[in-house]
Design an enzyme around this catalytic site. Structure first.
Site, PDB file in Angstrom:
ATOM      1  N   CYS A  85       0.839  -1.193   0.000  1.00  0.00           N
ATOM      2  CA  CYS A  85       0.000   0.000   0.000  1.00  0.00           C
ATOM      3  C   CYS A  85       0.880   1.251   0.000  1.00  0.00           C
ATOM      4  O   CYS A  85       1.777   1.378   0.831  1.00  0.00           O
ATOM      5  CB  CYS A  85      -0.892  -0.038   1.244  1.00  0.00           C
ATOM      6  SG  CYS A  85      -1.651   1.527   1.675  1.00  0.00           S
ATOM      7  N   GLU A  86       0.627   2.137  -0.923  1.00  0.00           N
ATOM      8  CA  GLU A  86       1.453   3.345  -1.006  1.00  0.00           C
ATOM      9  C   GLU A  86       1.185   4.327   0.127  1.00  0.00           C
ATOM     10  O   GLU A  86       1.985   5.223   0.372  1.00  0.00           O
ATOM     11  CB  GLU A  86       1.280   4.036  -2.352  1.00  0.00           C
ATOM     12  CG  GLU A  86      -0.042   4.708  -2.561  1.00  0.00           C
ATOM     13  CD  GLU A  86      -0.150   5.396  -3.915  1.00  0.00           C
ATOM     14  OE1 GLU A  86      -0.881   6.390  -3.987  1.00  0.00           O
ATOM     15  OE2 GLU A  86       0.471   4.950  -4.900  1.00  0.00           O
ATOM     16  N   HIS A  87       0.088   4.165   0.826  1.00  0.00           N
ATOM     17  CA  HIS A  87      -0.241   5.102   1.902  1.00  0.00           C
ATOM     18  C   HIS A  87       0.463   4.777   3.211  1.00  0.00           C
ATOM     19  O   HIS A  87       0.794   5.674   3.977  1.00  0.00           O
ATOM     20  CB  HIS A  87      -1.756   5.136   2.136  1.00  0.00           C
ATOM     21  CG  HIS A  87      -2.514   5.595   0.942  1.00  0.00           C
ATOM     22  ND1 HIS A  87      -3.706   5.020   0.551  1.00  0.00           N
ATOM     23  CD2 HIS A  87      -2.247   6.556   0.027  1.00  0.00           C
ATOM     24  CE1 HIS A  87      -4.133   5.615  -0.546  1.00  0.00           C
ATOM     25  NE2 HIS A  87      -3.273   6.541  -0.892  1.00  0.00           N
ATOM     26  N   HIS A  88       0.674   3.479   3.496  1.00  0.00           N
ATOM     27  CA  HIS A  88       1.258   3.087   4.779  1.00  0.00           C
ATOM     28  C   HIS A  88       2.468   2.183   4.624  1.00  0.00           C
ATOM     29  O   HIS A  88       3.049   1.768   5.623  1.00  0.00           O
ATOM     30  CB  HIS A  88       0.209   2.366   5.641  1.00  0.00           C
ATOM     31  CG  HIS A  88      -0.999   3.202   5.885  1.00  0.00           C
ATOM     32  ND1 HIS A  88      -2.170   3.044   5.167  1.00  0.00           N
ATOM     33  CD2 HIS A  88      -1.226   4.224   6.750  1.00  0.00           C
ATOM     34  CE1 HIS A  88      -3.064   3.931   5.581  1.00  0.00           C
ATOM     35  NE2 HIS A  88      -2.515   4.649   6.533  1.00  0.00           N
ATOM     36  N   GLN A 126      -5.153  -0.581  -4.671  1.00  0.00           N
ATOM     37  CA  GLN A 126      -5.865  -1.653  -5.378  1.00  0.00           C
ATOM     38  C   GLN A 126      -6.621  -1.131  -6.583  1.00  0.00           C
ATOM     39  O   GLN A 126      -6.657  -1.777  -7.635  1.00  0.00           O
ATOM     40  CB  GLN A 126      -6.811  -2.356  -4.405  1.00  0.00           C
ATOM     41  CG  GLN A 126      -7.555  -3.512  -5.019  1.00  0.00           C
ATOM     42  CD  GLN A 126      -8.416  -4.244  -4.011  1.00  0.00           C
ATOM     43  OE1 GLN A 126      -8.157  -4.210  -2.814  1.00  0.00           O
ATOM     44  NE2 GLN A 126      -9.454  -4.907  -4.484  1.00  0.00           N
ATOM     45  N   HIS A 154      -6.137  -5.911   3.165  1.00  0.00           N
ATOM     46  CA  HIS A 154      -5.146  -4.856   3.378  1.00  0.00           C
ATOM     47  C   HIS A 154      -4.695  -4.839   4.837  1.00  0.00           C
ATOM     48  O   HIS A 154      -5.519  -4.627   5.735  1.00  0.00           O
ATOM     49  CB  HIS A 154      -5.760  -3.500   3.015  1.00  0.00           C
ATOM     50  CG  HIS A 154      -6.124  -3.381   1.565  1.00  0.00           C
ATOM     51  ND1 HIS A 154      -5.430  -2.567   0.698  1.00  0.00           N
ATOM     52  CD2 HIS A 154      -7.092  -3.980   0.824  1.00  0.00           C
ATOM     53  CE1 HIS A 154      -5.961  -2.662  -0.505  1.00  0.00           C
ATOM     54  NE2 HIS A 154      -6.978  -3.517  -0.455  1.00  0.00           N
ATOM     55  N   CYS A 156      -3.091  -2.584   6.227  1.00  0.00           N
ATOM     56  CA  CYS A 156      -3.265  -1.236   6.788  1.00  0.00           C
ATOM     57  C   CYS A 156      -4.632  -1.104   7.464  1.00  0.00           C
ATOM     58  O   CYS A 156      -4.812  -0.240   8.324  1.00  0.00           O
ATOM     59  CB  CYS A 156      -3.059  -0.153   5.738  1.00  0.00           C
ATOM     60  SG  CYS A 156      -4.164  -0.249   4.326  1.00  0.00           S
TER      61      CYS A 156
END
Length: 194
Positions: A85-88, A126, A154, A156
């Site tokens: 995941c690019e956010h976390h 995703q 996920h 996250c």
């Protein structure tokens, strides 16, 4: 699928340096026995799980496009993938199913799995992963429509934040005849067990 690990020593060392510094920042001792080799191992793992940046997915697709007289839907389902995941920077993983309607050409089935891996082995979301696979196949392969379904879990959402252990996310993208024909989309979902 086993991959041969090849790592640029300079890149590995640069990333390992930063992992060592992160270990210090979180209160760990990177010189203790259990962590001595962790920065280098983590650097090699990061290089491996982001190898999608270093391979051209269109080149993968174009290596195996063949003549095909059929015009019915072709489906490869349950292609497993692992991504970050690019956010976390936490893993998400699941399965992708791909369908397409050939228009004089077909693609080698293993290339579909390689294309999924290529896009998954990047920092990702995703929704984008699903759209990228659909778009690339639409460009690389003469077709009357492409449909891609992705179901993933996920970490996250499981390890932090809302901590929902049973949540799964489903995304779809489609083009061509799948856009206007709900029955064709339903046939794909039925054949994929969705």
């Amino acid at each position: 699928m086993a991959r041969k690990e090849t790592h640029d020593p300079e890149l590995t060392e640069q990333i390992a340096y930063h992992y060592r510094e992160i270990l210090k920042l979180i209160g760990e001792d990177p010189d203790r026995e259990g962590l001595l080799k962790t920065p280098v191992r983590a650097a090699k793992a990061l290089i491996d799980i982001t190898q999608g940046y270093r391979v051209d997915p269109m080149a993968i697709a174009r290596k195996a496009v063949f003549e095909h007289a059929g015009s019915q839907i072709v489906i490869v389902k349950d292609i497993e993938f692992y991504s970050m995941c690019e956010h976390h920077i936490l893993p998400f993983f699941g399965k992708v199913s791909i369908g397409y309607i050939p228009k004089g050409k077909m693609i080698g089935l293993s290339k579909l799995a390689r294309i999924v891996d290529n896009f998954a082995r990047r920092l990702q979301v995703q929704e984008r992963l699903t759209a990228q696979v659909c778009s690339l196949l639409g460009e690389a392969l003469p077709n009357e429509g492409v449909i891609v379904a992705c179901e993933a879990e996920h970490l996250c959402m499981k390890m932090r934040g809302v901590e929902k252990q049973d949540a799964a996310t489903v995304t779809f993208d489609y083009s061509g005849r799948f856009t206007d024909d709900a029955g064709l989309r339903q046939e794909f979902m039925r054949l994929c067990g969705m």
